[in-house]
Design a protein around this motif. Sequence first.
Motif, mmCIF file in Angstrom:
data_model
loop_
_atom_site.group_PDB
_atom_site.id
_atom_site.type_symbol
_atom_site.label_atom_id
_atom_site.label_comp_id
_atom_site.label_asym_id
_atom_site.label_seq_id
_atom_site.Cartn_x
_atom_site.Cartn_y
_atom_site.Cartn_z
ATOM 1 N N LEU A 251 -11.172 9.383 -21.461
ATOM 2 C CA LEU A 251 -9.817 9.938 -21.517
ATOM 3 C C LEU A 251 -9.368 10.368 -20.116
ATOM 4 C CD1 LEU A 251 -7.625 10.756 -23.647
ATOM 5 C CD2 LEU A 251 -8.558 13.063 -23.490
ATOM 6 N N ARG A 252 -8.160 9.967 -19.784
ATOM 7 C CA ARG A 252 -7.570 10.399 -18.513
ATOM 8 C C ARG A 252 -6.128 10.813 -18.772
ATOM 9 N NH1 ARG A 252 -7.503 8.293 -12.381
ATOM 10 N NH2 ARG A 252 -5.424 9.001 -11.863
ATOM 11 N N ASP B 213 -2.741 12.253 -16.614
ATOM 12 C CA ASP B 213 -2.164 12.531 -15.292
ATOM 13 C C ASP B 213 -0.926 13.401 -15.424
ATOM 14 O OD1 ASP B 213 -3.177 10.520 -12.867
ATOM 15 O OD2 ASP B 213 -3.686 9.845 -14.898
ATOM 16 N N GLU C 34 0.577 12.751 -24.000
ATOM 17 C CA GLU C 34 0.293 11.329 -23.787
ATOM 18 C C GLU C 34 -0.799 11.190 -22.733
ATOM 19 O OE1 GLU C 34 3.279 7.570 -23.549
ATOM 20 O OE2 GLU C 34 3.452 9.103 -22.034
ATOM 21 N N SER C 35 -1.691 10.257 -22.961
ATOM 22 C CA SER C 35 -2.755 10.051 -21.977
ATOM 23 C C SER C 35 -2.438 8.853 -21.090
ATOM 24 C CB SER C 35 -4.079 9.800 -22.679
ATOM 25 O OG SER C 35 -4.081 8.502 -23.216
ATOM 26 N N THR C 36 -3.105 8.814 -19.952
ATOM 27 C CA THR C 36 -2.949 7.653 -19.079
ATOM 28 C C THR C 36 -3.793 6.516 -19.633
ATOM 29 O OG1 THR C 36 -2.670 9.155 -17.233
ATOM 30 C CG2 THR C 36 -3.144 6.861 -16.684
ATOM 31 N N ARG C 37 -5.007 6.821 -19.982
ATOM 32 C CA ARG C 37 -5.842 5.838 -20.670
ATOM 33 C C ARG C 37 -6.950 6.544 -21.448
ATOM 34 N NH1 ARG C 37 -6.447 3.479 -15.257
ATOM 35 N NH2 ARG C 37 -7.995 4.633 -14.090
ATOM 36 N N GLY C 38 -7.684 5.749 -22.195
ATOM 37 C CA GLY C 38 -8.755 6.322 -23.005
ATOM 38 C C GLY C 38 -8.437 6.213 -24.479
ATOM 39 N N THR C 39 -9.457 6.460 -25.304
ATOM 40 C CA THR C 39 -9.248 6.385 -26.756
ATOM 41 C C THR C 39 -9.725 7.675 -27.424
ATOM 42 O OG1 THR C 39 -11.381 5.308 -26.997
ATOM 43 C CG2 THR C 39 -9.463 3.873 -26.963
ATOM 44 N N VAL C 40 -9.067 8.002 -28.514
ATOM 45 C CA VAL C 40 -9.462 9.153 -29.325
ATOM 46 C C VAL C 40 -9.598 8.671 -30.765
ATOM 47 C CG1 VAL C 40 -8.733 11.388 -30.247
ATOM 48 C CG2 VAL C 40 -8.305 10.854 -27.855
#
Lengths: 513, 308
Positions: B11-12, B14, B56-62
């Motif tokens: 998870l990232r 920004d 909102e995330s920049t990337r990654g999965t939950v």
Amino acid sequence: MNLIDNPIFLTQKRLTHRAGVLAAALIAGLIGLSLLSGLIAYLAAPRDFDFHSPQEAGKLFYGWIIAVEILVLVIGGFSKISRVLADDRKAGLWDSNRLTPLKPAEIVAGYWFGSALREFYMGAVLAGIGLVIVVLANLPVTLWLGTQALILGTTLFFGLLALLAGMVLQRPNSGILLLLPLFFLQMFSFDFPRFTIINFLLPIYGIANLFQGPTSSGNDYTFRTWHSWPEIFALPVPPIVLSLGLQFLVGIFFWRATVRRTANPFKPLLLRWEAIAIFALLVVVQQSLVWGIWQGRFGNPLAADSHSRDAYDYEPMLSIVQGGTILVGMLILALASPLPERVRVEALRSGLGNLRLVFSRSAAWLAVALSGIAAAASATQFIFSFKAHGTAWALAAGNLFLFFLMFSLLLEFCRLRFKRRALSFVVLWLFVLCILPFILAGVFSNAALAKLSFLAPGTIALAGSDSDDLKYLAACTLAQTGVVVLLFIAWQRQWKLLLAPTAPGPPGKQVQN
Amino acid sequence: MPNPMLSIEHLRVDFPGVVAVDDLSLTVEAGDVCGLIGPNGAGKTTTMRTVSGLQESTRGTVKVDGHELTSEPGELKRRLGFMPDFCPVYDQLTATEFLDHFARAYVVPDRAKRIAECLELTWLTEKRDALCEELSRGMKQRLVLAKTLLPDPQVLLLDEPASGLDPLGRIELRKLLLQLREVGKTVLISSHILTELSGFCNKAAIMERGRLVMSGTIAELGQAMTGRRMSVKWRDAGDRALQLLKAAGAKNLEAVAQGVTFEFGGDADALDGLLKTLVVEGVRVTEWRGSGDDLEQIFLQSGAKELM
């Protein structure tokens, strides 16, 4: 889920009732009954009043009812809805509701219909008394039906605008400020009510038109100005249909924006195709409203218009339309322009830290699309006189292109360079590029200076300029192109600076609500 | 291998000019109570908000119970309850009306019964008809927790649940969290006050400047510590005990009443051996406590202390 099961609506209803609705309904009732008693007094002793007929008296008293209804429902409702939403957002309740399985449309509908219930009750009381006035004054019931439909349509339309204001603005009460430009524009359109779209987005023309009954005098100036139907490419359209139709179509975009922002607050207010569609709708309808003046022969002497004042009064109409187009275009570009941080995050996601991504996201190409649409729409005024007056059209089209491009580049440049102070710098540069030349022209008594303004070439060319003037305007346009090129270089440099530290990484899935 | 109830991968997040969460990967199994620990600004709240879908995330999965946030947000909303670090309540509604609002939103069956249960669970039954604005901060916190529990979510995200509470409120909250642990809820709880989490977390994840410094069960984390601090007390033969400790490699001995605390570099087996030696040599040990299973100790040794 229907509205009466909608928890947001039910809670807003509960909160409204808890705060009390009786006093508000009584105030509305007292205002309405006062006006009704005025009519009854006239009917009992007509000689004591200056009215010529019960209908004339009825129109005056019902007109006041409508004015108060508009004040309560449109202004009061807008203020209430935007305040409730902004307060809930601040308190974290908006997010709490978004985390529930409620659909975004259900959340929006709950706030839309539930937040301003007190104002709705007041409006209902006034509408009821208005009906009694209409019946007692022997006025047609269609007057009541038509005006109430227009007020209802406008209330819903402004309710959606209020939702957007509440979602975007930080200060709950500042939402009402959004209405000021609309009323400001409306004041300037009073000279040409039938030809300006603002009189149909706001139901001014529709309501005034319904009040022009068959008893009005055909020679009366007010009657002539407000009685005839507006024309879409010379085809008469009932003003109530045009108003409700426009509000419905623009309202669809507002609705989509509110639902999208509820589903994900990080999404833009306007998608690109929506920005293009809404701009095209407004510009095409506006150009079609004035099409009847020249009927495709712009620049040629105007045909005598039996409904109008002297024909020369309409000559500046296309310049006014050009000014309005610039204003609407600016607003749409500002709403559709991406925040630099969003583009940076997308660059991180895609691993593309280059200008190709910037070009695909920037409002610059949208500016090109909007100016193309506006140019095509204004070309309808020239289709039979293009050979003689095509230069004026070309200057106007080029001016729109340069202005929109300049504005989108300036907005993004200032956001990148000045961040939180961007708005002040955008205003500063717009002042320098658009307003300052007019001030300098006044100070030095030199009209040529005014033509350097980014607002000038198109509006002046469409006001009926001679060929020498057009040549000078073309030179000004060339100079403005240079300014836009410089701005483009600075804009590109700022984007490169922002994206430089964006190390390309493996693209991953985006997590969002 | 246990089934991860909550899974966060790479998870990232920004924000302008700062990476709030950077390449965070964490799994929490069903029934775990995981403490998300870190100083202010470490990225705990951002992580919680992103997992809940508010950020909102920049990337990654939950994933929650195998359902991914991106593709099945509706499933996730039903399985996950998020309690923010403040109290979002409608001031002019009563506690019951407030819960009724959310019970309708979650389409909870037999609303009245469930609302009564949640009020009882959070000790708010007596306040059911009180307006939210009349409730104390602690009561509002409990009411928001009751709201979070209404749809009986499998995973609870509790962001600084004790912030702003007085000591009594903290004790009440602690009891409540223990109850949740007993009923088998999966809980991810963040705090920068370690004593809040000690005692009922069986897992911990330590964050610093948006990064996960370390994570695992409290025991695993304790074992991973080098130079862990121990505490030993005895009834007699103190001199002999000190000799044995020094001989085994204990360092930085500090005397306490009837014992010492010391740092020990060996692993868990070496520690067991040391205790056995003490007992065999006739030291009557009355307390043998590894400070390694203490969250504060783990946190201090994690390298995240620079920001405290």
